[in-house]
Design a protein around this motif. Structure first.
Motif, PDB file in Angstrom:
ATOM      1  N   VAL A   1      11.865  -0.493  10.082  1.00 42.13           N
ATOM      2  CA  VAL A   1      12.473   0.195   8.944  1.00 42.13           C
ATOM      3  C   VAL A   1      12.564  -0.692   7.705  1.00 42.13           C
ATOM      4  O   VAL A   1      12.354  -0.207   6.588  1.00 42.13           O
ATOM      5  CB  VAL A   1      13.855   0.740   9.349  1.00 42.13           C
ATOM      6  N   PRO A   2      12.874  -1.989   7.782  1.00 43.45           N
ATOM      7  CA  PRO A   2      12.929  -2.791   6.548  1.00 43.45           C
ATOM      8  C   PRO A   2      11.616  -2.844   5.779  1.00 43.45           C
ATOM      9  O   PRO A   2      11.632  -3.107   4.575  1.00 43.45           O
ATOM     10  CB  PRO A   2      13.332  -4.184   7.053  1.00 43.45           C
ATOM     11  N   ASP A   3      10.482  -2.588   6.447  1.00 40.58           N
ATOM     12  CA  ASP A   3       9.191  -2.629   5.761  1.00 40.58           C
ATOM     13  C   ASP A   3       8.802  -1.295   5.142  1.00 40.58           C
ATOM     14  O   ASP A   3       7.798  -1.224   4.420  1.00 40.58           O
ATOM     15  CB  ASP A   3       8.086  -3.063   6.736  1.00 40.58           C
ATOM     16  N   HIS A   4       9.568  -0.243   5.423  1.00 42.48           N
ATOM     17  CA  HIS A   4       9.172   1.083   4.951  1.00 42.48           C
ATOM     18  C   HIS A   4       9.193   1.176   3.439  1.00 42.48           C
ATOM     19  O   HIS A   4       8.360   1.863   2.836  1.00 42.48           O
ATOM     20  CB  HIS A   4      10.092   2.143   5.556  1.00 42.48           C
ATOM     21  N   SER A   5      10.143   0.521   2.812  1.00 48.87           N
ATOM     22  CA  SER A   5      10.244   0.609   1.359  1.00 48.87           C
ATOM     23  C   SER A   5       8.977   0.090   0.688  1.00 48.87           C
ATOM     24  O   SER A   5       8.433   0.733  -0.226  1.00 48.87           O
ATOM     25  CB  SER A   5      11.466  -0.173   0.869  1.00 48.87           C
ATOM     26  N   ALA A   6       8.471  -1.053   1.142  1.00 46.07           N
ATOM     27  CA  ALA A   6       7.242  -1.600   0.556  1.00 46.07           C
ATOM     28  C   ALA A   6       6.042  -0.714   0.865  1.00 46.07           C
ATOM     29  O   ALA A   6       5.157  -0.528   0.016  1.00 46.07           O
ATOM     30  CB  ALA A   6       7.004  -3.015   1.083  1.00 46.07           C
ATOM     31  N   THR A   7       6.014  -0.144   2.077  1.00 48.79           N
ATOM     32  CA  THR A   7       4.887   0.722   2.446  1.00 48.79           C
ATOM     33  C   THR A   7       4.844   1.967   1.578  1.00 48.79           C
ATOM     34  O   THR A   7       3.796   2.346   1.042  1.00 48.79           O
ATOM     35  CB  THR A   7       4.982   1.106   3.919  1.00 48.79           C
ATOM     36  N   PHE A   8       5.987   2.626   1.416  1.00 50.05           N
ATOM     37  CA  PHE A   8       6.011   3.858   0.631  1.00 50.05           C
ATOM     38  C   PHE A   8       5.862   3.571  -0.866  1.00 50.05           C
ATOM     39  O   PHE A   8       5.379   4.434  -1.611  1.00 50.05           O
ATOM     40  CB  PHE A   8       7.302   4.621   0.903  1.00 50.05           C
ATOM     41  N   THR A   9       6.260   2.399  -1.303  1.00 53.19           N
ATOM     42  CA  THR A   9       5.989   2.024  -2.695  1.00 53.19           C
ATOM     43  C   THR A   9       4.488   1.904  -2.940  1.00 53.19           C
ATOM     44  O   THR A   9       3.978   2.343  -3.990  1.00 53.19           O
ATOM     45  CB  THR A   9       6.694   0.705  -3.029  1.00 53.19           C
ATOM     46  N   SER A  10       3.762   1.331  -1.982  1.00 50.78           N
ATOM     47  CA  SER A  10       2.310   1.255  -2.107  1.00 50.78           C
ATOM     48  C   SER A  10       1.682   2.640  -2.113  1.00 50.78           C
ATOM     49  O   SER A  10       0.749   2.909  -2.884  1.00 50.78           O
ATOM     50  CB  SER A  10       1.738   0.416  -0.954  1.00 50.78           C
ATOM     51  N   VAL A  11       2.197   3.540  -1.251  1.00 47.09           N
ATOM     52  CA  VAL A  11       1.681   4.913  -1.220  1.00 47.09           C
ATOM     53  C   VAL A  11       1.923   5.598  -2.560  1.00 47.09           C
ATOM     54  O   VAL A  11       1.040   6.284  -3.108  1.00 47.09           O
ATOM     55  CB  VAL A  11       2.335   5.695  -0.064  1.00 47.09           C
ATOM     56  N   THR A  12       3.121   5.434  -3.121  1.00 43.05           N
ATOM     57  CA  THR A  12       3.447   6.061  -4.402  1.00 43.05           C
ATOM     58  C   THR A  12       2.552   5.546  -5.517  1.00 43.05           C
ATOM     59  O   THR A  12       2.049   6.320  -6.352  1.00 43.05           O
ATOM     60  CB  THR A  12       4.925   5.808  -4.736  1.00 43.05           C
ATOM     61  N   ASN A  13       2.312   4.253  -5.551  1.00 45.64           N
ATOM     62  CA  ASN A  13       1.455   3.687  -6.591  1.00 45.64           C
ATOM     63  C   ASN A  13       0.012   4.177  -6.474  1.00 45.64           C
ATOM     64  O   ASN A  13      -0.640   4.481  -7.481  1.00 45.64           O
ATOM     65  CB  ASN A  13       1.502   2.164  -6.535  1.00 45.64           C
ATOM     66  N   LEU A  14      -0.491   4.270  -5.244  1.00 46.10           N
ATOM     67  CA  LEU A  14      -1.852   4.768  -5.052  1.00 46.10           C
ATOM     68  C   LEU A  14      -1.970   6.229  -5.467  1.00 46.10           C
ATOM     69  O   LEU A  14      -2.975   6.635  -6.075  1.00 46.10           O
ATOM     70  CB  LEU A  14      -2.266   4.595  -3.590  1.00 46.10           C
ATOM     71  N   LEU A  15      -0.962   7.030  -5.137  1.00 46.98           N
ATOM     72  CA  LEU A  15      -0.998   8.439  -5.521  1.00 46.98           C
ATOM     73  C   LEU A  15      -0.972   8.600  -7.034  1.00 46.98           C
ATOM     74  O   LEU A  15      -1.704   9.428  -7.594  1.00 46.98           O
ATOM     75  CB  LEU A  15       0.181   9.177  -4.884  1.00 46.98           C
ATOM     76  N   LYS A  16      -0.145   7.823  -7.697  1.00 44.45           N
ATOM     77  CA  LYS A  16      -0.068   7.939  -9.156  1.00 44.45           C
ATOM     78  C   LYS A  16      -1.333   7.424  -9.831  1.00 44.45           C
ATOM     79  O   LYS A  16      -1.676   7.879 -10.922  1.00 44.45           O
ATOM     80  CB  LYS A  16       1.149   7.172  -9.672  1.00 44.45           C
ATOM     81  N   ASP A  17      -2.026   6.499  -9.205  1.00 40.40           N
ATOM     82  CA  ASP A  17      -3.249   5.979  -9.800  1.00 40.40           C
ATOM     83  C   ASP A  17      -4.459   6.877  -9.560  1.00 40.40           C
ATOM     84  O   ASP A  17      -5.357   6.932 -10.404  1.00 40.40           O
ATOM     85  CB  ASP A  17      -3.546   4.579  -9.243  1.00 40.40           C
TER      86      ASP A  17
END
Length: 735
Positions: free
Chosen positions: A116-132
């Protein structure tokens, strides 16, 4: 700044800001442990730490982007195809618009794992890829911000409409808080955004970027419109912690979204820590039937950790190394607590920082060329620190008397010796890692994995001691003798490929393994025939045995001798034995335990107590230590001799804690207050009658109430319904 200058007279109440004067900027070198008042050495250590950590940080970020690249690609492709061919058809009447056959919300079940502590970084990467690559309309929702449907809608609208897509350069700023958080408002906003995007694409000349202004951060609409998004980009809603959401809120929201699926191209991403079954556990069948779910499984965090250790720690390019106990502690925290690679990296960063902070010998923890240059600039005080190292004292004791005298008294001779020892350490690291990986290739496939399956397990064994002294090493070689020819050739090929990527120290081993591989390849079916040996000259003994009288004892001895005799090995078995003997000699030469090397303290960090105290802290023990002995943390210049008693100079919460330790299961608040006042004021001569008639001081009473509240917050007491003026004690002892 004095207190009088901060006083401000005003008729009405207000808030006044007093800006502090700019002080001297902080320098990290000032916090490093001084190296015998040598500021240059301290500066070198600080800069070396920053350079090494920047390099490690870049490698970690690169691995983080590569570990889930395939799953991210599939996820983006799914979102792109979720509403393929979607069109709002605003120009057509409602009756003439094409109706969608499937009224299901495309949903990606992203199983991120239990880390769970790594989820924030993982979903941040997903969000950045989607926006790009896909859409600018991405909202990330957390359970703590969505306690009810109103809060969820407010958070959703503020994230989507707060991207300033609804603003043009001519419009005033829009206050999102005043907009009602409803689906019709979201629909109108999306349609308006689509119209603006169409109008922007029809304009041939691209608009010039405005100059920076105080509102430039809030006016990014033109920048977002310039990106090559689809004409109708989807609206992606990311639920990071699905299991923590209120099921009723989630059900109502999905029902609303299914009704607006024709007007809004909605896509859900469910962040799941356990399994996809969590969706069906939270949502009933009538709600889950409105979702078109597709599963996406992220890589386990153990795979990410193995790649991190292999490419960051198990390499000769990184001079900093973890000792056995520190490495095992970080692994245990990962495997038995959180499975968080981010926390493992934080522990690695602390170890690197503490190594350069507390160890003056870390001045030479750099690349080989720079280390030789620093050795030449060492002064006498710094050389004395190297002479005091435990491994160097052991090295001096093994030298002849004349060499001992030169090493301890002659600085020039010591500098020359340090350069030779540094070269041995760097050559050792160049050969250690490829040879260790070759051993892992040999033994990683064996049954029961006597030397571990992962490289990190074998590396931990090598750090602990000589690997050939382990029982698993002997078991592994016993199993390797039973390996088939084709399998052994495949293993040797992998070892040759690994050794060919290294430098000169192990090239001789690679050439010898290539020779063994060629000999194995030339073996035919006759390789399983026994080796021809010269016949034994025992004809005379056999003839004499024929004339001897056979007794029961002699027959027993003959049978025992026949049992002891082993069959003759085949050619393949003899060659396998030769290969394993050579590999054993290579492992004994290059896989020496690092703790036995001279001046290993330069590169290896072994302060496991500091890491455990800072990374894996025990808050309960720290709290009880602070309450029992506050001077341990206050670091007063004149601590009292008697720290076990109750002193008036202690903090109020410590006095209240020690008094409550003397009570039973239920504590009378009035008696507790009187005892507190007695300790604080020191009036022990007053009798109980005079103390009971005296009204408590309001200031002391307020201090007591605050101390009791702090103890209740820490979990030592709680309110009870048995007696109104009592509290219940929650700790053991004295009951």
């Amino acid at each position: 700044m004095c207190a009088d200058s901060l006083q401000t007279s005003s008729v009405s109440k207000g808030c006044f800001v007093f800006k502090a004067k700019k002080g001297k900027p902080l320098n990290p070198c000032d916090y490093m442990q001084p190296d015998e008042n040598d500021t240059d050495a301290t500066w070198f250590r600080c800069n070396t730490y920053e350079a090494l950590w920047d390099k490690v940080g870049e490698e970690v970020e690169k691995l983080q982007s590569e570990v889930n690249v395939q799953i991210f690609t599939d996820l983006i492709q799914f979102i792109k195809n979720a509403h393929f061919g979607y069109s709002s058809d605003d120009a057509l009447p409602q009756q003439q618009r094409p109706r969608r056959v499937i009224q299901e919300v495309p949903t990606a079940a992203f199983v991120a794992g239990v880390n769970v502590p790594d989820h924030s970084a993982t979903f941040t990467s997903v969000t950045n890829l989607l926006k790009d690559q896909v859409t600018p309309h991405v909202a990330s929702l957390l359970s703590r911000d969505c306690n009810n449907i109103r809060a969820l809608m407010s958070n959703l609208v503020s994230q989507l409409m707060g991207t300033d897509d609804i603003l043009s350069d001519d419009e005033e700023e829009l206050n999102v808080k005043k907009i009602p958080a409803t689906m019709p408002v979201l629909k109108a906003w999306y349609q308006d955004t689509v119209k603006k995007r169409k109008a922007h694409r029809q304009d041939s000349p691209p608009p010039k970027l405005p100059k920076k202004s105080p509102r430039s951060k809030r006016r990014r609409s033109s920048c977002l419109l310039n990106k090559s998004y689809n004409e109708h980009p989807p609206i992606v809603l990311l639920f990071e912690d699905l299991e923590s959401f209120n099921p009723r809120v989630l059900q109502d929201f999905i029902l609303m979204c299914s009704q607006y699926l024709v007007e809004l191209p909605l896509v859900f991403i469910f962040g799941i820590a356990t399994s996809v079954a969590a969706i069906h556990r939270i949502l009933p069948q009538d709600v889950s039937s409105l979702l078109s779910i597709e599963k996406f499984q992220a890589q386990p965090s153990t795979v990410y950790l193995s790649q991190l250790i292999s490419k960051v720690l198990l390499t000769a390019s990184n001079p900093f190394k973890l000792g056995h106990k520190v490495f095992q502690l970080l692994l245990d925290i990962f495997l038995f607590h959180d499975f968080s690679v981010i926390n493992f990296v934080k522990g690695l960063q602390y170890s690197l920082m503490d190594h350069f902070f507390s160890n003056p010998l870390s001045l030479l923890c750099c690349n080989y060329g720079e280390g030789l240059n620093r050795v030449r600039t060492l002064n006498h005080e710094q050389l004395e620190l190297f002479r005091q190292a435990a491994s160097f004292r052991t090295y001096v004791e093994d030298q002849p008397p004349d060499q001992q005298r030169a090493l301890l008294l002659d600085d020039k001779h010591l500098k020359k010796t340090l350069q030779e020892l540094l070269k041995k350490l760097f050559d050792y690291h160049k050969a250690f890692y490829p040879v260790m990986e070759s051993l892992n290739i040999l033994t990683g496939h064996l049954p029961h994995h006597p030397l571990g399956k992962q490289q990190r397990e074998l590396y931990s064994m090598c750090l602990e001691g000589n690997i050939w002294d382990c029982q698993g090493y002997k078991e592994a070689f016993a199993l390797l003798r039973l390996t088939a020819r084709v399998e052994l050739m495949t293993i040797l090929t992998s070892c040759i490929e690994r050794l060919s990527c290294s430098d000169n120290p192990v090239q001789e081993a690679r050439f010898q393994l290539e020779t063994f591989h060629a000999r194995l390849q030339t073996l035919t079916d006759g390789g399983h025939e026994p080796v021809e040996e010269e016949p034994e000259e025992d004809t005379a003994q056999e003839s004499s045995n024929k004339t001897e009288r056979i007794t029961l004892r002699s027959l027993q001895q003959k049978l025992m001798e026949s049992v002891k005799k082993t069959r003759k090995p085949t050619r393949y078995e003899s060659l396998v034995e030769e290969v394993l003997e050579y590999l054993d000699s290579v492992f004994r030469k290059y896989l020496v335990c690092p703790q036995t090397l001279t001046l290993h303290e330069i590169f290896y960090y072994n302060s496991v107590a500091d890491v455990r105290r800072h990374i894996n802290a025990s808050p309960r023990a720290a709290i009880q230590t602070a309450l029992n002995n506050p001077f341990h943390y206050l670091q007063s210049e004149h601590p009292p001799a008697d720290t076990e008693g109750i002193l008036a100079t202690m903090p109020d919460v410590c006095i209240a804690y020690k008094l409550h330790m003397e009570c039973g299961r239920l504590i009378n608040l009035y008696d507790w207050l009187q005892a507190f006042i007695t300790v604080v004021t020191g009036n022990q001569d007053d009798d109980d009658s005079s103390l009971g008639n005296k009204k408590p001081d309001p200031q002391l009473q307020a201090r007591f109430i605050r101390a009791v509240s702090e103890l209740q917050f820490l979990g030592f007491i709680k309110a009870t319904r048995k007696k109104t003026d009592h509290v219940s004690r929650l700790t053991w002892g004295g009951i």
